[in-house]
Design a protein around this motif. Structure first.
Motif, PDB file in Angstrom:
ATOM      1  N   LYS A   6       0.800  14.093   2.598  1.00 21.37           N
ATOM      2  CA  LYS A   6       1.468  13.201   1.653  1.00 21.37           C
ATOM      3  C   LYS A   6       0.468  12.768   0.591  1.00 21.37           C
ATOM      4  CE  LYS A   6       4.772  11.747   5.079  1.00 21.37           C
ATOM      5  NZ  LYS A   6       5.259  10.685   5.935  1.00 21.37           N
ATOM      6  N   ARG A   7       0.779  13.103  -0.623  1.00 23.93           N
ATOM      7  CA  ARG A   7      -0.131  12.840  -1.737  1.00 23.93           C
ATOM      8  C   ARG A   7      -0.467  11.351  -1.854  1.00 23.93           C
ATOM      9  NH1 ARG A   7      -1.637  15.874  -5.998  1.00 23.93           N
ATOM     10  NH2 ARG A   7      -2.514  14.739  -7.740  1.00 23.93           N
ATOM     11  N   THR A   8       0.524  10.487  -1.818  1.00 22.02           N
ATOM     12  CA  THR A   8       0.297   9.052  -1.997  1.00 22.02           C
ATOM     13  C   THR A   8      -0.617   8.505  -0.903  1.00 22.02           C
ATOM     14  OG1 THR A   8       2.455   8.834  -3.048  1.00 22.02           O
ATOM     15  CG2 THR A   8       1.423   6.813  -2.252  1.00 22.02           C
ATOM     16  N   TYR A   9      -0.385   8.903   0.342  1.00 26.05           N
ATOM     17  CA  TYR A   9      -1.209   8.428   1.446  1.00 26.05           C
ATOM     18  C   TYR A   9      -2.653   8.917   1.294  1.00 26.05           C
ATOM     19  CZ  TYR A   9      -2.809   7.312   6.149  1.00 26.05           C
ATOM     20  OH  TYR A   9      -3.519   6.816   7.215  1.00 26.05           O
ATOM     21  N   ASN A  10      -2.830  10.169   0.919  1.00 23.32           N
ATOM     22  CA  ASN A  10      -4.179  10.701   0.716  1.00 23.32           C
ATOM     23  C   ASN A  10      -4.880  10.016  -0.452  1.00 23.32           C
ATOM     24  OD1 ASN A  10      -4.618  12.712   2.807  1.00 23.32           O
ATOM     25  ND2 ASN A  10      -2.909  13.808   1.874  1.00 23.32           N
ATOM     26  N   GLU A  11      -4.142   9.682  -1.498  1.00 26.63           N
ATOM     27  CA  GLU A  11      -4.729   8.925  -2.605  1.00 26.63           C
ATOM     28  C   GLU A  11      -5.234   7.563  -2.124  1.00 26.63           C
ATOM     29  OE1 GLU A  11      -1.534   8.822  -5.453  1.00 26.63           O
ATOM     30  OE2 GLU A  11      -2.093  10.756  -6.335  1.00 26.63           O
ATOM     31  N   LEU A  12      -4.444   6.912  -1.281  1.00 25.12           N
ATOM     32  CA  LEU A  12      -4.851   5.609  -0.733  1.00 25.12           C
ATOM     33  C   LEU A  12      -6.077   5.743   0.164  1.00 25.12           C
ATOM     34  CD1 LEU A  12      -1.389   3.970   0.096  1.00 25.12           C
ATOM     35  CD2 LEU A  12      -2.998   3.291  -1.700  1.00 25.12           C
ATOM     36  N   ARG A  68      -7.631  -2.846  21.393  1.00 24.97           N
ATOM     37  CA  ARG A  68      -7.484  -2.428  22.790  1.00 24.97           C
ATOM     38  C   ARG A  68      -8.219  -1.131  23.077  1.00 24.97           C
ATOM     39  NH1 ARG A  68      -1.253  -2.321  23.095  1.00 24.97           N
ATOM     40  NH2 ARG A  68      -1.676  -1.542  21.031  1.00 24.97           N
ATOM     41  N   SER A  69      -8.412  -0.302  22.082  1.00 25.76           N
ATOM     42  CA  SER A  69      -9.094   0.979  22.281  1.00 25.76           C
ATOM     43  C   SER A  69     -10.561   0.794  22.643  1.00 25.76           C
ATOM     44  CB  SER A  69      -9.004   1.843  21.026  1.00 25.76           C
ATOM     45  OG  SER A  69      -7.678   2.209  20.790  1.00 25.76           O
ATOM     46  N   ALA A  70     -11.147  -0.314  22.227  1.00 24.76           N
ATOM     47  CA  ALA A  70     -12.553  -0.558  22.530  1.00 24.76           C
ATOM     48  C   ALA A  70     -12.800  -0.596  24.033  1.00 24.76           C
ATOM     49  CB  ALA A  70     -12.995  -1.872  21.888  1.00 24.76           C
ATOM     50  N   TYR A  71     -11.809  -1.019  24.778  1.00 23.18           N
ATOM     51  CA  TYR A  71     -11.957  -1.117  26.229  1.00 23.18           C
ATOM     52  C   TYR A  71     -11.827   0.241  26.915  1.00 23.18           C
ATOM     53  CZ  TYR A  71     -11.292  -6.035  25.221  1.00 23.18           C
ATOM     54  OH  TYR A  71     -11.413  -7.284  24.707  1.00 23.18           O
ATOM     55  N   THR A  72     -11.266   1.200  26.239  1.00 18.59           N
ATOM     56  CA  THR A  72     -11.052   2.514  26.852  1.00 18.59           C
ATOM     57  C   THR A  72     -12.151   3.497  26.501  1.00 18.59           C
ATOM     58  OG1 THR A  72      -9.760   3.326  24.973  1.00 18.59           O
ATOM     59  CG2 THR A  72      -8.549   2.202  26.736  1.00 18.59           C
ATOM     60  N   GLY A  73     -13.045   3.101  25.602  1.00 15.41           N
ATOM     61  CA  GLY A  73     -14.116   3.995  25.186  1.00 15.41           C
ATOM     62  C   GLY A  73     -13.699   4.977  24.108  1.00 15.41           C
ATOM     63  N   ARG A  74     -12.501   4.837  23.606  1.00 11.03           N
ATOM     64  CA  ARG A  74     -12.005   5.719  22.540  1.00 11.03           C
ATOM     65  C   ARG A  74     -12.274   5.083  21.184  1.00 11.03           C
ATOM     66  NH1 ARG A  74      -6.485   6.172  25.457  1.00 11.03           N
ATOM     67  NH2 ARG A  74      -7.011   7.584  27.145  1.00 11.03           N
ATOM     68  N   ASN A  75     -12.088   5.886  20.151  1.00 14.19           N
ATOM     69  CA  ASN A  75     -12.213   5.328  18.804  1.00 14.19           C
ATOM     70  C   ASN A  75     -11.129   4.281  18.591  1.00 14.19           C
ATOM     71  OD1 ASN A  75     -14.354   6.965  18.189  1.00 14.19           O
ATOM     72  ND2 ASN A  75     -13.127   8.499  17.153  1.00 14.19           N
ATOM     73  N   SER A  76     -11.494   3.201  17.938  1.00 10.52           N
ATOM     74  CA  SER A  76     -10.540   2.112  17.759  1.00 10.52           C
ATOM     75  C   SER A  76      -9.815   2.173  16.412  1.00 10.52           C
ATOM     76  CB  SER A  76     -11.231   0.755  17.915  1.00 10.52           C
ATOM     77  OG  SER A  76     -12.196   0.577  16.909  1.00 10.52           O
ATOM     78  N   ILE A  77     -10.223   3.070  15.525  1.00  8.97           N
ATOM     79  CA  ILE A  77      -9.562   3.196  14.223  1.00  8.97           C
ATOM     80  C   ILE A  77      -8.331   4.084  14.386  1.00  8.97           C
ATOM     81  CG2 ILE A  77      -9.755   4.036  11.847  1.00  8.97           C
ATOM     82  CD1 ILE A  77     -11.396   1.498  12.402  1.00  8.97           C
ATOM     83  N   LYS A  78      -7.210   3.522  13.997  1.00  8.31           N
ATOM     84  CA  LYS A  78      -5.931   4.246  14.040  1.00  8.31           C
ATOM     85  C   LYS A  78      -5.400   4.340  12.617  1.00  8.31           C
ATOM     86  CE  LYS A  78      -6.094   4.191  18.494  1.00  8.31           C
ATOM     87  NZ  LYS A  78      -6.763   5.288  19.119  1.00  8.31           N
ATOM     88  N   PHE A  79      -4.763   5.434  12.311  1.00  8.00           N
ATOM     89  CA  PHE A  79      -4.232   5.662  10.969  1.00  8.00           C
ATOM     90  C   PHE A  79      -2.729   5.429  10.954  1.00  8.00           C
ATOM     91  CE2 PHE A  79      -8.177   7.965  11.187  1.00  8.00           C
ATOM     92  CZ  PHE A  79      -8.750   7.728   9.946  1.00  8.00           C
ATOM     93  N   ARG A  80      -2.217   4.891   9.839  1.00  4.76           N
ATOM     94  CA  ARG A  80      -0.783   4.648   9.698  1.00  4.76           C
ATOM     95  C   ARG A  80       0.001   5.948   9.664  1.00  4.76           C
ATOM     96  NH1 ARG A  80      -0.212  -0.470  11.170  1.00  4.76           N
ATOM     97  NH2 ARG A  80      -1.654  -1.794  10.055  1.00  4.76           N
ATOM     98  N   GLU A  81      -0.610   6.969   9.084  1.00  5.06           N
ATOM     99  CA  GLU A  81      -0.017   8.301   9.041  1.00  5.06           C
ATOM    100  C   GLU A  81      -1.109   9.275   9.462  1.00  5.06           C
ATOM    101  OE1 GLU A  81       1.976   9.173   5.337  1.00  5.06           O
ATOM    102  OE2 GLU A  81       2.571   7.087   5.090  1.00  5.06           O
ATOM    103  N   VAL A  82      -0.762  10.513   9.643  1.00  4.12           N
ATOM    104  CA  VAL A  82      -1.751  11.503  10.064  1.00  4.12           C
ATOM    105  C   VAL A  82      -2.656  11.829   8.865  1.00  4.12           C
ATOM    106  CG1 VAL A  82      -2.094  13.839  10.952  1.00  4.12           C
ATOM    107  CG2 VAL A  82      -0.162  12.458  11.759  1.00  4.12           C
ATOM    108  N   PRO A  83      -3.964  11.577   9.008  1.00  2.00           N
ATOM    109  CA  PRO A  83      -4.885  11.877   7.903  1.00  2.00           C
ATOM    110  C   PRO A  83      -5.350  13.337   7.968  1.00  2.00           C
ATOM    111  CG  PRO A  83      -6.101  10.873   9.672  1.00  2.00           C
ATOM    112  CD  PRO A  83      -4.648  10.913  10.106  1.00  2.00           C
TER     113      PRO A  83
END
Length: 163
Positions: free
Chosen positions: A44-50, A111-126
């Motif tokens: 999505k062009r708009t999301y990638n621009e953001l 909550r991801s910090a407790y699982t050892g996973r990355n905590s950054i989540k994206f609103r759409e698929v980057p």
């Protein structure tokens, strides 16, 4: 907090910001919107621009913080109060911007910090390259955030006491 501790933290933040600016700048210099769109079938062009806009904003904040660190570290004698104020500002501009950017194109899932996973989540698929960049930056940002959290509470306490 002693001058040597604040100076040491300022040097640590300077090194972190220098590496961060280098990493993000390299990515931005090598990446185009067209390239990001080609990485995804339904990009999505708009999301990638953001995404790119937020990344550019982040690198500007980091460059400003880096310059401020260099100025305060070159001052003789070392000014502890000035360094503390700069570290507080870096916490609120760079660190906050990374974990909660404008436009909410990504966010921190605490909550991801407790699982050892990355905590950054994206609103759409980057695009994969963008996701990899953010994942590579997350650990160092988390480390510096933990180092600078003290300035958040300390600075507020000082402001309240001065009233």
């Amino acid at each position: 907090m002693g001058n040597s501790i604040v100076m040491s933290q300022t040097k640590q933040v300077e090194a972190f910001l220098e590496q961060t600016v280098q990493t993000i700048s390299h990515y931005l210099n090598e990446t185009t919107l067209t390239g990001l769109l080609k990485e995804q079938e339904d990009g999505k062009r708009t999301y990638n621009e953001l995404l790119l806009s937020n990344l550019r904003r982040l690198v500007v904040y980091c460059e400003e913080g880096l310059e401020a660190c260099r100025v305060v570290l070159n001052d003789e004698p070392f000014r502890k109060a000035a360094a503390e104020k700069i570290l507080y500002r870096i916490y609120h501009s760079c660190i906050t911007e990374f974990f909660a950017p404008k436009n909410d194109v990504w966010y921190e899932d605490s909550r991801s910090a407790y699982t050892g996973r990355n905590s950054i989540k994206f609103r759409e698929v980057p695009p994969p390259s963008f996701q990899a960049l953010i994942a590579s930056l997350e650990g160092p940002f988390q480390t510096i955030r933990e180092e600078l959290e003290f300035y958040e509470t300390d600075y507020r306490t000082k402001m309240i006491q001065s009233k």
